[in-house]
Design an enzyme around this catalytic site. Structure first.
Site, PDB file in Angstrom:
ATOM      1  N   CYS A  21      75.314  23.698 -31.794  1.00 18.15           N
ATOM      2  CA  CYS A  21      76.283  24.799 -31.633  1.00 18.15           C
ATOM      3  C   CYS A  21      76.529  25.059 -30.152  1.00 18.15           C
ATOM      4  CB  CYS A  21      75.773  26.067 -32.312  1.00 18.15           C
ATOM      5  SG  CYS A  21      76.017  26.107 -34.102  1.00 18.15           S
ATOM      6  N   ASP A  44      74.327  10.460 -27.509  1.00 22.56           N
ATOM      7  CA  ASP A  44      72.957  10.883 -27.818  1.00 22.56           C
ATOM      8  C   ASP A  44      72.117  10.854 -26.543  1.00 22.56           C
ATOM      9  OD1 ASP A  44      71.193  10.910 -30.735  1.00 22.56           O
ATOM     10  OD2 ASP A  44      70.100  10.761 -28.848  1.00 22.56           O
ATOM     11  N   HIS A  60      79.010  25.643 -37.487  1.00 20.99           N
ATOM     12  CA  HIS A  60      77.656  25.331 -37.950  1.00 20.99           C
ATOM     13  C   HIS A  60      77.568  25.161 -39.459  1.00 20.99           C
ATOM     14  CE1 HIS A  60      73.285  25.187 -37.514  1.00 20.99           C
ATOM     15  NE2 HIS A  60      73.266  25.772 -38.710  1.00 20.99           N
ATOM     16  N   ASN A 101      71.069  11.522 -41.105  1.00 22.84           N
ATOM     17  CA  ASN A 101      69.730  11.868 -41.596  1.00 22.84           C
ATOM     18  C   ASN A 101      69.785  13.283 -42.164  1.00 22.84           C
ATOM     19  OD1 ASN A 101      68.764   9.413 -40.537  1.00 22.84           O
ATOM     20  ND2 ASN A 101      68.470  10.348 -38.530  1.00 22.84           N
ATOM     21  N   GLY A 107      64.599  12.315 -41.990  1.00 24.87           N
ATOM     22  CA  GLY A 107      64.530  12.082 -40.543  1.00 24.87           C
ATOM     23  C   GLY A 107      65.369  13.039 -39.727  1.00 24.87           C
ATOM     24  N   THR A 109      66.188  15.993 -37.418  1.00 23.93           N
ATOM     25  CA  THR A 109      65.433  16.834 -36.487  1.00 23.93           C
ATOM     26  C   THR A 109      66.275  17.984 -35.937  1.00 23.93           C
ATOM     27  OG1 THR A 109      65.992  15.386 -34.623  1.00 23.93           O
ATOM     28  CG2 THR A 109      63.925  14.933 -35.777  1.00 23.93           C
ATOM     29  N   HIS A 114      75.261  16.214 -38.696  1.00 25.45           N
ATOM     30  CA  HIS A 114      75.738  15.252 -37.708  1.00 25.45           C
ATOM     31  C   HIS A 114      75.655  13.845 -38.251  1.00 25.45           C
ATOM     32  CE1 HIS A 114      71.405  15.880 -37.006  1.00 25.45           C
ATOM     33  NE2 HIS A 114      71.354  14.600 -36.664  1.00 25.45           N
ATOM     34  N   HIS A 116      75.335   9.819 -36.860  1.00 24.44           N
ATOM     35  CA  HIS A 116      75.059   8.918 -35.748  1.00 24.44           C
ATOM     36  C   HIS A 116      76.020   7.738 -35.861  1.00 24.44           C
ATOM     37  CE1 HIS A 116      70.886  10.533 -34.836  1.00 24.44           C
ATOM     38  NE2 HIS A 116      71.028  10.952 -36.084  1.00 24.44           N
TER      39      HIS A 116
HETATM   40  P1  AMP Z   1      68.440  13.551 -36.152  1.00 22.24           P
HETATM   41  O1  AMP Z   1      67.047  13.168 -35.761  1.00 22.24           O
HETATM   42  O2  AMP Z   1      69.096  12.662 -37.151  1.00 22.24           O
HETATM   43  O3  AMP Z   1      68.515  15.021 -36.533  1.00 22.24           O
HETATM   44  O4  AMP Z   1      69.323  13.364 -34.855  1.00 22.24           O
HETATM   45  C1  AMP Z   1      69.329  14.264 -33.799  1.00 22.24           C
HETATM   46  C2  AMP Z   1      69.748  13.488 -32.588  1.00 22.24           C
HETATM   47  O5  AMP Z   1      70.181  14.405 -31.604  1.00 22.24           O
HETATM   48  C3  AMP Z   1      68.646  12.639 -31.970  1.00 22.24           C
HETATM   49  O6  AMP Z   1      69.065  11.284 -31.938  1.00 22.24           O
HETATM   50  C4  AMP Z   1      68.487  13.232 -30.577  1.00 22.24           C
HETATM   51  O7  AMP Z   1      68.222  12.268 -29.601  1.00 22.24           O
HETATM   52  C5  AMP Z   1      69.840  13.890 -30.357  1.00 22.24           C
HETATM   53  N1  AMP Z   1      69.828  15.002 -29.432  1.00 22.24           N
HETATM   54  C6  AMP Z   1      68.967  16.054 -29.413  1.00 22.24           C
HETATM   55  N2  AMP Z   1      69.288  16.900 -28.421  1.00 22.24           N
HETATM   56  C7  AMP Z   1      70.386  16.379 -27.818  1.00 22.24           C
HETATM   57  C8  AMP Z   1      71.207  16.791 -26.719  1.00 22.24           C
HETATM   58  N3  AMP Z   1      70.952  17.925 -26.043  1.00 22.24           N
HETATM   59  N4  AMP Z   1      72.245  16.008 -26.367  1.00 22.24           N
HETATM   60  C9  AMP Z   1      72.502  14.869 -27.045  1.00 22.24           C
HETATM   61  N5  AMP Z   1      71.773  14.436 -28.096  1.00 22.24           N
HETATM   62  C10 AMP Z   1      70.733  15.170 -28.467  1.00 22.24           C
END
Ligand code: AMP
Length: 128
Positions: A21, A44, A60, A101, A107, A109, A114, A116
């Site tokens: 956000c 990323d 969001h 994910n 997976g 986090t 989002h 990838h």
């Molecule tokens: P996931 O683990 O599928 O939730 O993907 C979250 C992704 O966000 C991970 O690949 C992180 O490297 C990426 N990520 C986290 N914080 C940032 C940020 N500030 N800018 C860009 N990517 C981020």
């Protein structure tokens, strides 16, 4: 799962603790590669491939099953196609992977929906 407080910026729901956000609102810096009213895409911070872009809805929503208006999936995949067509590296011509994910075992986090978009190397299957 930690509850986040909701506020609104320009009428849009913003989760105060959500880093995506913050990126969407401009509060946090990111290497933005695409933006429109509904979708934001950025590189990323810990790339898992030579090209690794994160595509998010500007508003969001936690994950796939929390989505109420499925139009956002069309908007996200339209943005993905724009990113692919605008790419100057040629990586996408060789192939790419789109993955979302969802949930801890999936997976995820960051609890903001989002996708990838990964390219520039040989992808493996099955994924880890
Ligand atoms: P996931 O683990 O599928 O939730 O993907 C979250 C992704 O966000 C991970 O690949 C992180 O490297 C990426 N990520 C986290 N914080 C940032 C940020 N500030 N800018 C860009 N990517 C981020």
């Amino acid at each position: 799962m930690k509850r986040m407080s909701q506020k609104r910026i320009k009428g849009k729901p913003i989760m105060s603790e959500c880093i995506f956000c913050k990126i969407a609102s401009g509060e946090m810096n990111a290497d933005i590669v695409y933006r429109d009213d509904k979708v934001v895409a950025f590189r990323d911070i810990a790339p898992q491939a030579p090209v690794h872009v994160i595509i998010i809805p500007a508003d969001h929503v936690e994950r796939i099953e929390a989505v109420k208006n499925y139009d956002i999936f069309g908007e996200i995949f339209r943005a993905i196609n724009v990113i692919i067509k605008d790419d100057a590296t040629g990586a996408f011509k060789q192939g790419f992977r789109v993955v979302s994910n969802s949930g801890r075992a999936g997976g995820q986090t960051v609890d903001h929906l989002h996708f990838h978009l990964l390219s520039g190397r040989q992808m493996l299957w099955p994924p880890g």
